[in-house]
Design a protein around this motif. Structure first.
Motif, mmCIF file in Angstrom:
data_model
loop_
_atom_site.group_PDB
_atom_site.id
_atom_site.type_symbol
_atom_site.label_atom_id
_atom_site.label_comp_id
_atom_site.label_asym_id
_atom_site.label_seq_id
_atom_site.Cartn_x
_atom_site.Cartn_y
_atom_site.Cartn_z
ATOM 1 N N ASN A 156 0.711 -1.634 0.114
ATOM 2 C CA ASN A 156 0.401 -0.056 0.017
ATOM 3 C C ASN A 156 1.017 1.208 0.076
ATOM 4 O O ASN A 156 2.097 1.587 -1.095
ATOM 5 C CB ASN A 156 -0.681 -0.009 0.872
ATOM 6 N N PHE A 157 1.145 2.071 1.025
ATOM 7 C CA PHE A 157 1.841 3.028 0.598
ATOM 8 C C PHE A 157 2.841 3.399 1.573
ATOM 9 O O PHE A 157 3.399 4.209 1.933
ATOM 10 C CB PHE A 157 0.901 4.456 0.877
ATOM 11 N N GLU A 158 3.302 2.345 2.449
ATOM 12 C CA GLU A 158 4.086 2.260 3.503
ATOM 13 C C GLU A 158 5.572 1.395 2.474
ATOM 14 O O GLU A 158 5.300 0.599 1.162
ATOM 15 C CB GLU A 158 4.080 0.770 4.591
ATOM 16 N N PHE A 159 6.156 2.573 2.825
ATOM 17 C CA PHE A 159 7.926 2.305 1.745
ATOM 18 C C PHE A 159 9.344 2.011 3.240
ATOM 19 O O PHE A 159 8.918 2.167 4.390
ATOM 20 C CB PHE A 159 8.285 3.110 1.093
ATOM 21 N N ARG A 160 10.134 0.983 2.214
ATOM 22 C CA ARG A 160 11.017 1.183 3.287
ATOM 23 C C ARG A 160 12.021 1.863 2.964
ATOM 24 O O ARG A 160 12.083 2.106 1.788
ATOM 25 C CB ARG A 160 11.237 -0.587 3.484
ATOM 26 N N VAL A 161 12.490 2.872 4.223
ATOM 27 C CA VAL A 161 13.753 3.409 3.199
ATOM 28 C C VAL A 161 15.312 3.158 3.674
ATOM 29 O O VAL A 161 14.897 2.458 4.696
ATOM 30 C CB VAL A 161 13.475 4.635 4.030
ATOM 31 N N ARG A 162 16.037 2.644 2.752
ATOM 32 C CA ARG A 162 17.678 2.368 2.713
ATOM 33 C C ARG A 162 18.394 3.113 2.833
ATOM 34 O O ARG A 162 18.193 4.228 1.089
ATOM 35 C CB ARG A 162 17.647 1.318 2.412
ATOM 36 N N PHE A 163 18.947 3.834 3.834
ATOM 37 C CA PHE A 163 20.401 4.789 3.467
ATOM 38 C C PHE A 163 21.259 4.082 2.809
ATOM 39 O O PHE A 163 22.038 3.457 3.259
ATOM 40 C CB PHE A 163 20.194 5.310 5.052
ATOM 41 N N ASP A 164 21.799 5.499 1.971
ATOM 42 C CA ASP A 164 22.653 3.999 0.667
ATOM 43 C C ASP A 164 23.568 5.001 1.773
ATOM 44 O O ASP A 164 24.229 6.416 1.829
ATOM 45 C CB ASP A 164 22.628 4.644 -0.449
ATOM 46 N N ASP A 165 24.795 4.116 1.164
ATOM 47 C CA ASP A 165 26.468 4.343 1.953
ATOM 48 C C ASP A 165 26.414 4.645 3.172
ATOM 49 O O ASP A 165 27.303 4.910 4.128
ATOM 50 C CB ASP A 165 26.761 5.435 0.726
ATOM 51 N N GLY A 186 -1.174 2.904 7.049
ATOM 52 C CA GLY A 186 -1.852 2.042 8.234
ATOM 53 C C GLY A 186 -0.584 2.654 8.908
ATOM 54 O O GLY A 186 -1.017 1.819 9.959
ATOM 55 N N ASP A 187 -0.285 4.080 9.135
ATOM 56 C CA ASP A 187 0.663 4.811 10.526
ATOM 57 C C ASP A 187 1.627 3.679 10.723
ATOM 58 O O ASP A 187 1.898 3.667 11.709
ATOM 59 C CB ASP A 187 -0.702 4.936 11.322
ATOM 60 N N ALA A 188 2.262 3.036 9.721
ATOM 61 C CA ALA A 188 3.320 2.272 10.045
ATOM 62 C C ALA A 188 4.867 2.112 10.314
ATOM 63 O O ALA A 188 5.673 2.092 10.499
ATOM 64 C CB ALA A 188 3.522 1.056 9.066
ATOM 65 N N GLY A 189 4.884 3.965 9.903
ATOM 66 C CA GLY A 189 5.736 4.985 10.408
ATOM 67 C C GLY A 189 5.164 6.229 10.467
ATOM 68 O O GLY A 189 4.071 7.065 9.491
ATOM 69 N N PRO A 190 6.442 6.913 10.295
ATOM 70 C CA PRO A 190 6.376 8.946 9.566
ATOM 71 C C PRO A 190 6.054 9.157 8.462
ATOM 72 O O PRO A 190 6.410 8.055 7.476
ATOM 73 C CB PRO A 190 7.203 9.830 10.832
ATOM 74 N N ASN A 191 5.509 9.895 8.174
ATOM 75 C CA ASN A 191 4.982 9.988 6.642
ATOM 76 C C ASN A 191 5.866 11.234 6.659
ATOM 77 O O ASN A 191 6.502 11.961 6.910
ATOM 78 C CB ASN A 191 3.487 10.764 6.460
ATOM 79 N N PRO A 192 5.858 11.365 5.119
ATOM 80 C CA PRO A 192 6.524 13.165 4.691
ATOM 81 C C PRO A 192 6.752 14.335 5.012
ATOM 82 O O PRO A 192 7.719 15.186 6.053
ATOM 83 C CB PRO A 192 7.389 12.855 3.185
#
Length: 156
Positions: free
Chosen positions: A17-26, A42-48
């Motif tokens: 859905n609108f949940e994304f995993r953010v990977r911080f490169d390097d 689904g409020d699984a984390g903070p929004n932008p």
């Protein structure tokens, strides 16, 4: 991060859905889950928008800490609170209209050396706040499933 032209990146992968995993490169920073609030997400984390408020508040707090230490102060733990205001633009789209940040020092003002100088310059050390205030150029590309670059309306 004081080098001009320094670049870094992040990678987003949709979880669902609108949940994304953010990977911080390097970097060894752990992944972060971001999501939209209900009913969209689904409020699984903070929004932008919340992440932008965090970035501004954290940068200001770190800049104040840096400036205090520059003048040989040893401040105690500080805190910050940010309030972000959303408003609709002329097209009815939500936009961030204002970010207010309160920084809380542990000490009374009288015990901090050169506080007038600190207060006069600490915001200038804040990369994020000063960038947001000036506006940031953003380029956007959309690629299809085969990696073909698609045209984005309004792009030159």
């Amino acid at each position: 991060m004081s080098e001009t032209g320094q670049t870094f990146g992040i990678t987003l992968e949709q979880v669902e859905n609108f949940e994304f995993r953010v990977r911080f490169d390097d970097t060894v920073v752990p992944d972060l889950i971001v999501d939209e609030g209900a009913p969209l997400g689904g409020d699984a984390g903070p929004n932008p928008s919340r992440l932008l408020a965090v970035a501004v508040a954290n940068c200001l707090a770190a800049s104040l800490l840096f400036a205090l230490r520059k003048y040989k102060n040893t401040p105690g733990r500080m805190g910050a609170k940010a309030r972000l205001t959303l408003e609709r633009n002329e097209h009815g789209r939500l936009r961030i209209a204002h970010i207010g940040v309160d920084l809380q020092l542990a000490e009374k003002a009288e015990v901090l050396d050169y506080l007038d100088r600190v207060l006069a310059q600490f915001e200038d050390f804040c990369i994020v706040t000063q960038s947001v205030r000036q506006g940031i150029k953003v380029d956007v590309s959309v690629l299809d499933g085969e990696g073909k670059r698609l045209s984005v309306p309004g792009e030159s």
